[in-house]
Design a protein around this motif. Structure first.
Motif, mmCIF file in Angstrom:
data_model
loop_
_atom_site.group_PDB
_atom_site.id
_atom_site.type_symbol
_atom_site.label_atom_id
_atom_site.label_comp_id
_atom_site.label_asym_id
_atom_site.label_seq_id
_atom_site.Cartn_x
_atom_site.Cartn_y
_atom_site.Cartn_z
ATOM 1 N N ASN A 195 0.809 -1.216 0.000
ATOM 2 C CA ASN A 195 0.000 0.000 0.000
ATOM 3 C C ASN A 195 0.850 1.277 0.000
ATOM 4 N N HIS A 196 2.174 1.126 -0.066
ATOM 5 C CA HIS A 196 3.107 2.262 -0.048
ATOM 6 C C HIS A 196 2.995 3.064 1.251
ATOM 7 N N ASP A 197 2.649 2.383 2.338
ATOM 8 C CA ASP A 197 2.509 3.068 3.622
ATOM 9 C C ASP A 197 3.853 3.556 4.153
ATOM 10 N N THR A 198 4.900 2.779 3.925
ATOM 11 C CA THR A 198 6.220 3.191 4.396
ATOM 12 C C THR A 198 6.655 4.484 3.727
ATOM 13 N N LEU A 199 6.408 4.584 2.422
ATOM 14 C CA LEU A 199 6.746 5.812 1.694
ATOM 15 C C LEU A 199 5.926 6.980 2.216
ATOM 16 N N LEU A 200 4.632 6.752 2.447
ATOM 17 C CA LEU A 200 3.760 7.815 2.945
ATOM 18 C C LEU A 200 4.216 8.294 4.317
ATOM 19 N N LYS A 201 4.623 7.360 5.179
ATOM 20 C CA LYS A 201 5.092 7.737 6.511
ATOM 21 C C LYS A 201 6.370 8.560 6.423
ATOM 22 N N GLN A 202 7.268 8.171 5.519
ATOM 23 C CA GLN A 202 8.506 8.928 5.370
ATOM 24 C C GLN A 202 8.232 10.346 4.862
ATOM 25 N N ILE A 203 7.326 10.461 3.912
ATOM 26 C CA ILE A 203 6.958 11.791 3.409
ATOM 27 C C ILE A 203 6.361 12.637 4.525
ATOM 28 N N THR A 204 5.528 12.019 5.362
ATOM 29 C CA THR A 204 4.900 12.742 6.466
ATOM 30 C C THR A 204 5.942 13.223 7.474
ATOM 31 N N VAL A 205 6.916 12.369 7.772
ATOM 32 C CA VAL A 205 7.974 12.764 8.712
ATOM 33 C C VAL A 205 8.792 13.917 8.138
ATOM 34 N N LEU A 206 9.166 13.818 6.858
ATOM 35 C CA LEU A 206 9.924 14.897 6.227
ATOM 36 C C LEU A 206 9.117 16.192 6.214
ATOM 37 N N PHE A 207 7.824 16.062 5.965
ATOM 38 C CA PHE A 207 6.931 17.214 5.985
ATOM 39 C C PHE A 207 6.915 17.858 7.369
ATOM 40 N N SER A 208 6.885 17.028 8.407
ATOM 41 C CA SER A 208 6.866 17.557 9.780
ATOM 42 C C SER A 208 8.177 18.245 10.123
ATOM 43 N N PHE A 211 8.043 21.743 8.247
ATOM 44 C CA PHE A 211 7.079 22.656 8.869
ATOM 45 C C PHE A 211 7.017 22.400 10.376
ATOM 46 N N TRP A 212 8.184 22.404 10.997
ATOM 47 C CA TRP A 212 8.303 22.086 12.414
ATOM 48 C C TRP A 212 7.607 23.108 13.298
ATOM 49 N N TRP A 213 7.393 24.298 12.794
ATOM 50 C CA TRP A 213 6.813 25.373 13.601
ATOM 51 C C TRP A 213 5.288 25.261 13.723
ATOM 52 N N ASN A 214 4.683 24.377 12.954
ATOM 53 C CA ASN A 214 3.224 24.244 12.971
ATOM 54 C C ASN A 214 2.819 23.095 13.887
ATOM 55 N N PRO A 215 2.171 23.360 15.033
ATOM 56 C CA PRO A 215 1.815 22.269 15.953
ATOM 57 C C PRO A 215 0.801 21.291 15.369
ATOM 58 N N LEU A 216 0.019 21.714 14.372
ATOM 59 C CA LEU A 216 -0.974 20.819 13.784
ATOM 60 C C LEU A 216 -0.328 19.718 12.950
ATOM 61 N N VAL A 217 0.933 19.893 12.583
ATOM 62 C CA VAL A 217 1.635 18.851 11.835
ATOM 63 C C VAL A 217 1.788 17.590 12.697
ATOM 64 N N LEU A 218 2.014 17.773 14.003
ATOM 65 C CA LEU A 218 2.105 16.625 14.902
ATOM 66 C C LEU A 218 0.768 15.895 14.973
ATOM 67 N N LEU A 219 -0.308 16.653 14.946
ATOM 68 C CA LEU A 219 -1.642 16.060 14.932
ATOM 69 C C LEU A 219 -1.842 15.254 13.654
ATOM 70 N N LEU A 220 -1.400 15.812 12.547
ATOM 71 C CA LEU A 220 -1.505 15.123 11.258
ATOM 72 C C LEU A 220 -0.728 13.815 11.293
ATOM 73 N N MET A 221 0.504 13.845 11.814
ATOM 74 C CA MET A 221 1.330 12.640 11.855
ATOM 75 C C MET A 221 0.667 11.529 12.655
ATOM 76 N N HIS A 222 0.158 11.876 13.835
ATOM 77 C CA HIS A 222 -0.452 10.872 14.704
ATOM 78 C C HIS A 222 -1.696 10.274 14.061
ATOM 79 N N ASP A 223 -2.562 11.106 13.524
ATOM 80 C CA ASP A 223 -3.823 10.608 12.976
ATOM 81 C C ASP A 223 -3.604 9.879 11.661
ATOM 82 N N LEU A 224 -2.662 10.350 10.860
ATOM 83 C CA LEU A 224 -2.378 9.697 9.591
ATOM 84 C C LEU A 224 -1.809 8.308 9.819
#
Length: 267
Positions: A195-208, A211-224
């Motif tokens: 399902n390419h979940d590993t790739l999606l997780k890596q993209i999400t981590v790089l995104f976080s 955009f480290w200054w946005n607290p909602l990114v942590l929310l996105l990571m957890h829920d995603l």
């Protein structure tokens, strides 16, 4: 299309609100969500991330009129604070420098840590035994387009997990799993790669990290990550009967308990 101060500001604002709204809707409908709808929040979060990294103005975009908040904010951010040589420095320039430095530090630390974890996983593990490989070959025979994934095992692996985007590896702890448990565990990790979940997780981590200054990114990571796990479980159990689903979930719970019991995890 062009990138402007307003397009960056609006993209950041609306995407943050969109992430928050998606999270709240998922939580509100958690008990009523249909089995086929787990991909919807994943798509919504992915679109939010895409908009974040592409803050462009479109020709037919509708600009919301604002004569109070945005003009004052824009003036404060762009007003010259001091000069460095002949270059004027504004609050916006300082914030951008802090943003870039923070992103570079976060990306470097994550890249170093990921490389170390991947190296240690390969260094302190060995190719899985024949019993594991036999179960894995059974899974590959069930796939129309089997993927090339290594299966390794070691005493310091806390729990079964998958690593790698280009070089894919499934890591197993040295635990005496039954053949049925091995099938469920390997099927779960294999489905993540399919399902390419590993790739999606890596993209999400790089995104976080960017955009480290946005607290909602942590929310996105957890829920995603939670949505990805649910989607994987639903894909694995799609053609199982009730008894098989129970055995599958029981195996996953046992794997989590074993990870908690492990006193010397690899990472």
């Amino acid at each position: 299309m062009e990138i402007t101060f307003y397009s960056c500001f609006s993209a950041g604002l609306w995407c943050s609100l969109f992430i928050l709204l998606t999270y709240l809707l998922c939580r509100a409908g958690a008990g009523k969500r249909k089995l086929t709808s787990t991909s919807i929040p994943i798509v919504l979060y992915a679109l939010s991330m895409l908009r974040f990294v592409l803050p462009v103005d479109f020709p037919n975009a509708f600009v919301l009129p604002d004569s109070r908040v945005y003009p004052k904010l824009y003036t404060w951010l762009t007003e010259e604070l001091f000069t460095v040589g002949t270059y004027p420095v504004s609050a916006a320039a300082l914030l951008i420098v802090v943003w870039i430095v923070g992103a570079c530090v976060g990306l470097f630390r994550y890249g170093y840590e990921y490389h170390r974890v991947f190296r240690d996983n390969l260094l302190f593990t060995n190719p899985a035994g024949e019993a594991v490989q036999a179960v894995y070959r059974k899974i590959l025979r069930e796939e129309k387009r089997p993927l090339s994934i290594l299966v390794r095992a070691g005493p310091h692996v806390g729990s079964p997990h998958g690593l790698g985007v280009f070089r894919k590896v499934i890591m197993l702890p040295d635990v005496a799993y039954s053949e049925r448990e091995l099938y469920y565990i390997l099927k779960h990790e294999y489905t993540h790669f399919r399902n390419h979940d590993t790739l999606l997780k890596q993209i999400t981590v790089l995104f976080s990290k960017v955009f480290w200054w946005n607290p909602l990114v942590l929310l996105l990571m957890h829920d995603l990550e939670q949505s990805v796990e649910i989607r994987c479980d639903l894909a694995v159990t799609k053609h199982m009967d009730k008894g098989e689903k129970y055995a599958y979930m029981k195996t996953l719970v046992a794997a989590v308990k074993e990870e908690m019991r492990c006193c010397v995890p690899l990472y």
